[in-house]
Each structure stands twice: as C-alpha cells, then as structure tokens.
Design a protein around this motif. Sequence first.
Motif, PDB file in Angstrom:
ATOM      1  N   PRO A  51       0.823  -1.216   0.000  1.00 17.10           N
ATOM      2  CA  PRO A  51       0.000   0.000   0.000  1.00 17.10           C
ATOM      3  C   PRO A  51       0.854   1.263   0.000  1.00 17.10           C
ATOM      4  CG  PRO A  51      -0.108  -1.087   2.128  1.00 17.10           C
ATOM      5  CD  PRO A  51       0.692  -1.968   1.225  1.00 17.10           C
ATOM      6  N   MET A  52       0.393   2.266  -0.749  1.00 18.20           N
ATOM      7  CA  MET A  52       1.089   3.550  -0.773  1.00 18.20           C
ATOM      8  C   MET A  52       0.771   4.345   0.480  1.00 18.20           C
ATOM      9  SD  MET A  52       0.553   4.633  -4.784  1.00 18.20           S
ATOM     10  CE  MET A  52       0.805   6.334  -4.396  1.00 18.20           C
ATOM     11  N   TYR A  53      -0.461   4.223   0.948  1.00 17.41           N
ATOM     12  CA  TYR A  53      -0.945   5.005   2.079  1.00 17.41           C
ATOM     13  C   TYR A  53      -1.678   4.081   3.047  1.00 17.41           C
ATOM     14  CZ  TYR A  53      -0.446   8.708  -1.425  1.00 17.41           C
ATOM     15  OH  TYR A  53       0.030   9.554  -2.394  1.00 17.41           O
ATOM     16  N   THR A  54      -1.789   4.522   4.290  1.00 11.93           N
ATOM     17  CA  THR A  54      -2.646   3.811   5.233  1.00 11.93           C
ATOM     18  C   THR A  54      -4.093   4.153   4.873  1.00 11.93           C
ATOM     19  OG1 THR A  54      -2.759   5.615   6.837  1.00 11.93           O
ATOM     20  CG2 THR A  54      -0.911   4.053   7.067  1.00 11.93           C
ATOM     21  N   ASP A  55      -5.036   3.409   5.449  1.00  8.50           N
ATOM     22  CA  ASP A  55      -6.454   3.686   5.190  1.00  8.50           C
ATOM     23  C   ASP A  55      -6.801   5.123   5.555  1.00  8.50           C
ATOM     24  OD1 ASP A  55      -6.591   1.044   4.479  1.00  8.50           O
ATOM     25  OD2 ASP A  55      -7.728   0.405   6.242  1.00  8.50           O
ATOM     26  N   GLN A  56      -6.321   5.580   6.703  1.00  7.65           N
ATOM     27  CA  GLN A  56      -6.636   6.936   7.159  1.00  7.65           C
ATOM     28  C   GLN A  56      -5.989   7.990   6.258  1.00  7.65           C
ATOM     29  OE1 GLN A  56      -9.032   7.443   9.270  1.00  7.65           O
ATOM     30  NE2 GLN A  56      -9.176   5.235   9.496  1.00  7.65           N
ATOM     31  N   GLU A  57      -4.777   7.716   5.781  1.00  9.20           N
ATOM     32  CA  GLU A  57      -4.122   8.654   4.845  1.00  9.20           C
ATOM     33  C   GLU A  57      -4.910   8.733   3.542  1.00  9.20           C
ATOM     34  OE1 GLU A  57       0.591   8.331   6.116  1.00  9.20           O
ATOM     35  OE2 GLU A  57      -0.253   6.810   4.781  1.00  9.20           O
ATOM     36  N   GLU A  58      -5.430   7.589   3.077  1.00  9.87           N
ATOM     37  CA  GLU A  58      -6.256   7.584   1.866  1.00  9.87           C
ATOM     38  C   GLU A  58      -7.513   8.418   2.066  1.00  9.87           C
ATOM     39  OE1 GLU A  58      -7.231   4.039  -0.229  1.00  9.87           O
ATOM     40  OE2 GLU A  58      -5.181   3.288  -0.172  1.00  9.87           O
ATOM     41  N   ARG A  59      -8.146   8.254   3.211  1.00  7.93           N
ATOM     42  CA  ARG A  59      -9.370   9.018   3.497  1.00  7.93           C
ATOM     43  C   ARG A  59      -9.070  10.513   3.508  1.00  7.93           C
ATOM     44  NH1 ARG A  59     -12.183  10.825   7.835  1.00  7.93           N
ATOM     45  NH2 ARG A  59     -10.800   9.903   9.356  1.00  7.93           N
ATOM     46  N   LYS A  60      -7.963  10.908   4.112  1.00 10.40           N
ATOM     47  CA  LYS A  60      -7.587  12.323   4.117  1.00 10.40           C
ATOM     48  C   LYS A  60      -7.303  12.808   2.697  1.00 10.40           C
ATOM     49  CE  LYS A  60      -5.635  12.626   8.751  1.00 10.40           C
ATOM     50  NZ  LYS A  60      -4.410  12.787   9.543  1.00 10.40           N
ATOM     51  N   LEU A  61      -6.610  11.976   1.910  1.00 14.84           N
ATOM     52  CA  LEU A  61      -6.252  12.356   0.542  1.00 14.84           C
ATOM     53  C   LEU A  61      -7.487  12.514  -0.345  1.00 14.84           C
ATOM     54  CD1 LEU A  61      -4.087  12.912  -1.580  1.00 14.84           C
ATOM     55  CD2 LEU A  61      -3.947  10.448  -1.977  1.00 14.84           C
ATOM     56  N   ILE A  62      -8.415  11.577  -0.291  1.00 15.44           N
ATOM     57  CA  ILE A  62      -9.605  11.695  -1.141  1.00 15.44           C
ATOM     58  C   ILE A  62     -10.427  12.914  -0.734  1.00 15.44           C
ATOM     59  CG2 ILE A  62     -11.137  10.144   0.152  1.00 15.44           C
ATOM     60  CD1 ILE A  62     -12.268   9.243  -2.591  1.00 15.44           C
ATOM     61  N   ASN A  63     -10.554  13.162   0.567  1.00 14.21           N
ATOM     62  CA  ASN A  63     -11.328  14.321   1.001  1.00 14.21           C
ATOM     63  C   ASN A  63     -10.636  15.634   0.644  1.00 14.21           C
ATOM     64  OD1 ASN A  63     -13.802  13.291   2.085  1.00 14.21           O
ATOM     65  ND2 ASN A  63     -12.550  12.311   3.648  1.00 14.21           N
ATOM     66  N   LYS A  64      -9.314  15.640   0.651  1.00 12.45           N
ATOM     67  CA  LYS A  64      -8.576  16.831   0.211  1.00 12.45           C
ATOM     68  C   LYS A  64      -8.846  17.085  -1.280  1.00 12.45           C
ATOM     69  CE  LYS A  64      -3.912  18.707  -0.124  1.00 12.45           C
ATOM     70  NZ  LYS A  64      -2.482  18.434   0.092  1.00 12.45           N
ATOM     71  N   GLN A  65      -8.822  16.010  -2.098  1.00 14.49           N
ATOM     72  CA  GLN A  65      -9.093  16.160  -3.526  1.00 14.49           C
ATOM     73  C   GLN A  65     -10.535  16.604  -3.778  1.00 14.49           C
ATOM     74  OE1 GLN A  65      -7.900  12.964  -6.137  1.00 14.49           O
ATOM     75  NE2 GLN A  65      -6.106  12.512  -4.901  1.00 14.49           N
ATOM     76  N   ILE A  66     -11.463  16.074  -2.999  1.00 18.18           N
ATOM     77  CA  ILE A  66     -12.879  16.460  -3.148  1.00 18.18           C
ATOM     78  C   ILE A  66     -13.041  17.943  -2.846  1.00 18.18           C
ATOM     79  CG2 ILE A  66     -15.184  16.195  -2.154  1.00 18.18           C
ATOM     80  CD1 ILE A  66     -14.480  13.185  -1.778  1.00 18.18           C
ATOM     81  N   ARG A  67     -12.459  18.404  -1.737  1.00 15.43           N
ATOM     82  CA  ARG A  67     -12.579  19.828  -1.381  1.00 15.43           C
ATOM     83  C   ARG A  67     -11.910  20.712  -2.428  1.00 15.43           C
ATOM     84  NH1 ARG A  67     -11.690  17.659   3.523  1.00 15.43           N
ATOM     85  NH2 ARG A  67      -9.491  18.202   3.522  1.00 15.43           N
ATOM     86  N   LYS A  68     -10.698  20.325  -2.856  1.00 18.42           N
ATOM     87  CA  LYS A  68      -9.938  21.153  -3.800  1.00 18.42           C
ATOM     88  C   LYS A  68     -10.651  21.283  -5.148  1.00 18.42           C
ATOM     89  CE  LYS A  68      -5.469  21.700  -6.001  1.00 18.42           C
ATOM     90  NZ  LYS A  68      -4.157  21.131  -6.238  1.00 18.42           N
ATOM     91  N   SER A  69     -11.209  20.195  -5.644  1.00 23.68           N
ATOM     92  CA  SER A  69     -11.849  20.220  -6.968  1.00 23.68           C
ATOM     93  C   SER A  69     -13.354  20.420  -6.874  1.00 23.68           C
ATOM     94  CB  SER A  69     -11.568  18.911  -7.710  1.00 23.68           C
ATOM     95  OG  SER A  69     -12.277  17.840  -7.124  1.00 23.68           O
TER      96      SER A  69
END
Length: 189
Positions: A51-69
């Motif tokens: 895995p590139m990220y932990t589950d929690q890191e993935e959740r933070k990353l997807i939510n960051k992308q959702i907010r940004k775009s």
Amino acid sequence: MASSSRKDYEIISDPFDPRCVVACFIRLQEQTEKEKLLLERIRGKEVNTSPMYTDQEERKLINKQIRKSQGFDVDFSKFRCLFNFYPSFLDENHSTLIRETDRQFFGRLAQESLADYNYRERTSFEFVEVEKANLYRNKGYIYFITFVAKDSRDRTKVFQAKVCNVLCREIEHSFCRLKPGKKKKRRMR
C-alpha cells in the motif's frame, strides 16, 4: 423538478450539515470479491502490492481532492480502499431503478442544468456530451457531472453541474457553471 440558482460551490465537510460531502469507507474489514473487482475497475490493476498510504491517509487524501476540486476532479487511481464517493462507469447504470445508461442519465441531468444556466445567464449553449461523473452516496446521491456544451459559433466549453437526488424526492440542480480554469501565476519582479 426543483431548481435552484443557489451557488453552493464549496464542499461542506461539517458532518452535522445535511449537505455535507465527506468520503467514508464502504468497508474497513476484508473486502468481498465483488468489492475487489469494483475497486480494480475504479483504479485499475494494482501494480505494486504494498500500500502507498494507510487507510486513514487515503481518506484524508480523497477528502482533500474532493474539497480542492469541489467534487469534480478526483484521482481514484491512488486508492486501494472503497469509499462512498466514486466515479461513474458511463456505459452502465448505477441503479436498478433507472433504465438508461449513466451516460444517458447524466446527459439528461446536464441538459436540465444547462437549460437553467442558459436562462439565468441569458446564453444559448447546447449540450454535446458527458465527459465524466462522480457519485457521492449518502441518503441519496449527489452527482458531480463534467460535460461539454457548444455555443452559437460551435465553440465547445467544459461545464460542471452538481445535482442532488435524495431518495424518493425530486432532483435538485444545485449549480451549473463553466469549469473554472487554472489561474495563471503572476511573475514576481
């Protein structure tokens, strides 16, 4: 059909607000075979098994992308977890209640949103095609539709529409707009 000219471009991440859009895990335990196949379709085949990220890191990353775009541009290839925010497969349908493909369904919603936009802005854009759509599932659906339309000179423009579909309720067209362009960086002298 309920329609609104309200401009709710910002993604609301307050879980107590009914308009909140925050990606959550579909399942934290071991995924079923069906979920594994769905995830592979969303992100493609996983080249590296670590895995590139932990589950929690993935959740933070997807939510960051959702907010940004604002929900329209998310790189799903980075995730190995399934979330309640995911891309549409345009040539299939996501609901057994709908007898049309997602491309047709989102095309119809985009045309309705574009009609509202044309009326409000006094323009005459014509719908051409759906480029992509993201779905957020939580007590209904919120659709983030990116589509192409043309003006009276046949010049194409990319639009974005956010459409809410609360189960057993009317569809609400939250907004339709030209896709925001990237701002040019000013040079410092």
